[in-house]
Every structure is written in structure tokens, then in C-alpha cells.
Design an enzyme around this catalytic site. Sequence first.
Site, PDB file in Angstrom:
ATOM      1  CB  SER A 233      -0.900   0.000   1.241  1.00 36.80           C
ATOM      2  OG  SER A 233      -1.539   1.253   1.422  1.00 36.80           O
TER       3      SER A 233
ATOM      4  CE1 TYR B 184      -4.371  -2.184   5.498  1.00 37.33           C
ATOM      5  CE2 TYR B 184      -3.231  -0.153   4.893  1.00 37.33           C
ATOM      6  CZ  TYR B 184      -3.898  -1.311   4.529  1.00 37.33           C
ATOM      7  OH  TYR B 184      -4.071  -1.599   3.190  1.00 37.33           O
TER       8      TYR B 184
END
EC number: 1.1.1.300
Length: 341
Positions: A197, A210
Site C-alpha cells: 500500500s 495497518y
Amino acid sequence: MHIVLEFFLVTFRVLWAFVLAAGKWLLRPKDKSVAGQVCLITGAGSGLGRLFALEFARRRAQLVLWDINSQSNEETAEMVRNIYRELEAEDSARRANSSAEEEVLPCCNLKVYTYTCDVGKRESVYSTAERVRREVGDVYLLLNNAGVVSGHHLLECPDELIERTMMVNCHAHFWTTKAFLPKMMELNHGHIVSVASSLGLFSTAGVEDYCASKFGVVGFHESLSHEIKASDKDGIKTTLVCPYLVDTGMFRGCRIRKEIEPFLPPLKPDYCVKQAMRAILTDQPMICTPRLMYIVTCMKSILPFEAVVCMYRFLGADKCMYPFIAQRKQATNNNEAKNGI
């Protein structure tokens, strides 16, 4: 004298690498074929994983789909079977309409295999991988895509959710790679794709677990790529995928400054996957989508921290996750009230 000559040789190779990279950017290399190759995708039951499965199916890959949700995984498999049937119909039509001199594609004869696997559990990964080797064969392409997000501020996040995020998003890459890389090394043939990501390259507030998991994926993937290079296994390729916010619902509610959002909207899942497929099929080591993410990453590396904070506040990126976290908290409270908890 020897080290001086070697220094000039290294300088030449570095400059030549820039030339080759520019050439690939200007003249896109031909996509490699994955027809008949076994491609394993984790998190295939929805989102990007499902779209990756459909893209590889259109390229006649033999698919192995992993997901913790067997129902959604089977739904993806049925979509893949429909694509296979369409390809078989096209092949049959070509054979019927071709002359004796023309080369005709062989019948697809492709199958899709589904496995219910919790990639956050090491034992589940290893046992399922053994079944794949026994029932399907050697895996050529491993696409680590499975991911979760807790949606809590750090001090409000249960320890179990933090551990789960790290296990699924990061540790699973270790287990799946250890399961399938040995055969790739033996054959000097394979491809490992890590879906990370943009939050694995730079961070924001409210998603500490995350970000940590995705930073871990980026570090793991880069070190793995160097290890493969050091082993002189030039037949094994690696691709790191770092997309910006993707409109899959995973971060529903996340918002940057409204005046900026039209210029940097969430990515359409189809677009994100097509860009990633282009990188994978041309053996590109890394793809950031959109390309602006390369610039952001570079600026984050060279600017003072306070300058980065200033830019975040201007873009509304400093608290962009707060609306998402609030929505998740509200949904949790509503669910608890509904169930009488």
C-alpha cells in the site's frame, strides 16, 4: 587500482540501468505469457484479489484461489469458470473457421482450484500449501494480496486486532513465500507479487497497525528481492504493488481536503489492478499507483518532519482516516446494540 576500475564499472552499470529503465518507460516491453501457469492468489474472495483472479483467467492461467470466506471464494471461482468457458468457445470457433495451414490455439482445458485458508495462521498456510502441491502442482506465480484493517485508534484498539492485522497483512507473506519459494529456487522459475500500500511507504494518523504491517511488507519484499538476486536466480521475478487508497470499501469514509479530493480521488479497483497487471506481466520490480506516489515518497524522505506535517495538514491527510474510524466505531456500536450485547 583494482577498486578504482571497479568503481568506474559500477558507475557505468548504474547509468546503464537508468537507460534501460527509461527505455522500458518509453517503449513498453511485451507482456509475458502466463497461459497454463499455476497462479495462486490470497484474499481472492473479494476486492482486488477477485479482480486479479479474473485478469489472470483472461490470460489462461491455471488459478488457485485462497480465502478465509469459502462462499465468496467460490463466487470468484465461478466467475473464473465463466471466463474459461468463453475462452474454450472462442478456441472451438477458431478451429471450426480456420484452414488447415493456419495455426490453431489448443483447447484451454483450464481448471480453477479453491481452498479455504486463514493466512494469518502459519499452520493453515503450510497445510494448505501442501494440499496445493499435491493436488495442483508447482506454483509459478504467488500473489500475496490478503489484507485486513482494524479501524481503531491505537489506544482504543484491542491487542488481538493489532496482532490479527500484523499476522494477515505481513506475517502471511513470510509463510506463503517459505511454502512456495523453495521449488521456484530449484527450478529458477517463478514470480512473487506482494500487494502492499502507499501506507507502506508513508503514514498517517489513526492506522498505526495497518501502516506497520504494510511497512513490514515493503521491507520484507525488498529484502527478499535482494536475496533472490544474491542467489543468482534470474528466472525468479518479484513485483511490489503500492496503490493509493482504493475504492473497495475497505477504507470507506476516508477523506482528504474536499478542494484537493477531485485531483486525488480514491482509485477505481479495475484501474488499480490493470496497472498492477501491466507491471507484473512486464516483470517490473515495483508499481506505485498513481505515479504521484513516487514523488510523495521521495519528498517524505528528504523533507524535515515538520515540513511533512505542514503538507499533510494542507492536504487534509493528517486526519483523513478519522471519518473512516468513526464510521467503523458507529457500525460496531450499532451491531452490538442489534445483538443485545
